[in-house]
Write an enzyme that holds these catalytic residues in place. Structure first.
Site, mmCIF file in Angstrom:
data_model
loop_
_atom_site.group_PDB
_atom_site.id
_atom_site.type_symbol
_atom_site.label_atom_id
_atom_site.label_comp_id
_atom_site.label_asym_id
_atom_site.label_seq_id
_atom_site.Cartn_x
_atom_site.Cartn_y
_atom_site.Cartn_z
ATOM 1 N N SER A 78 0.847 -1.192 0.000
ATOM 2 C CA SER A 78 0.000 0.000 0.000
ATOM 3 C C SER A 78 0.881 1.240 0.000
ATOM 4 C CB SER A 78 -0.897 0.026 1.244
ATOM 5 O OG SER A 78 -1.573 1.266 1.352
ATOM 6 N N TYR A 101 -1.878 -0.263 10.297
ATOM 7 C CA TYR A 101 -1.944 -0.607 8.883
ATOM 8 C C TYR A 101 -0.660 -0.201 8.164
ATOM 9 C CZ TYR A 101 -3.988 -1.218 4.232
ATOM 10 O OH TYR A 101 -4.239 -1.640 2.951
#
Length: 255
Positions: free
Chosen positions: A147, A160
């Protein structure tokens, strides 16, 4: 200079045996269709057996549906073993399973939430790679879904971002570990795409505008615009690419 003919095959994945985790929805479902259309045999992995059966039934090519928990080392080994038993080998493992970001600062993020995000996103990816490494040979591929948040964290997304940044370091280390076996290891780092994981952001006008305002192309991505990166990394066209991060973000990291 003479270029070998097989380089022109691009994303022709006929006969490639692929494991795809997180395959029951969103990006995983889009990848399942893209790989199946490209000629691959695809083993679909996720927690929900009914969702996997739905995706599997819609694919044009051979598929297996294997429901289970990617944080379970034994389950990952069973997946690899079933693919080898069914199709005679394993060529590509895509570690795509992940949980949505937990939004909250250090006082709002519980230890349980932190562990869940790291367990699924990072440990699950490593355990899948570990299971795959026992079967992948020359030309084998490991592909992780990272990501842009691993490179540009946002407030409230420490768990995250840590999981995705750790994934990049893991992939680079595994690229060194598996180079002698002829296996490449790479990361695809998506920006902001319209998937179930990002629905909360996309449907919130203020958040969505903040995201598109930091994206050079000024829009959200469609999952179909992301599949080509995975097809490339799984194909012969990427045979000299390893330890790399392929960012597909519409220019999010530029703005």
């Amino acid at each position: 200079m003479v270029v070998s003919d097989h380089r022109s095959e691009g994303a022709n994945l006929s006969g490639r045996r692929v494991v795809l985790t997180g395959a029951s929805r969103g990006l995983g479902e889009a990848l399942a269709h893209a790989f199946s259309r490209a000629g691959a045999q695809v083993a679909l992995v996720a927690r929900s057996a009914p969702d996997l059966e739905r995706v599997s039934a819609a694919l044009p090519g051979d598929a297996l549906a294997l429901a289970g928990d990617v944080t379970d080392a034994d389950f990952n080994h069973r997946v690899a073993g079933e693919v080898v038993a069914a199709w005679g080998g394993l060529d590509v493992w895509i570690a795509n399973a992940g949980v949505a970001p937990t939004v909250g600062g250090p006082l709002e993020t519980t230890p349980e939430q932190w562990r869940q995000v790291l367990d699924v996103n990072l440990t699950g990816a490593f355990l899948g790679a570990r299971a795959a490494a026992a079967h992948l040979g020359p030309g084998g591929r490991l592909i992780f879904t990272g990501s842009v948040l691993g490179e540009r964290p946002r407030a409230g997304l420490a768990a995250y971002s840590a999981s995705k940044a750790g994934m990049v370091a893991t992939a680079k280390a595994l690229a060194l570990d598996l180079a002698a076996a002829g296996v490449t290891v790479n990361v695809v780092a998506p920006g902001w795409f319209d998937t179930p994981l990002t629905e909360g952001w996309m449907r919130n006008p203020a958040l969505s505008e903040r995201i598109t305002g930091h994206t050079a192309l000024r829009r959200w991505g469609d999952p179909a615009e992301l599949t080509g990166a995975y097809l490339f990394l799984a194909s012969e066209a990427s045979s000299f690419v390893t330890g790399s991060v392929l960012t597909v973000d519409g220019g999010y990291l530029l703005v």
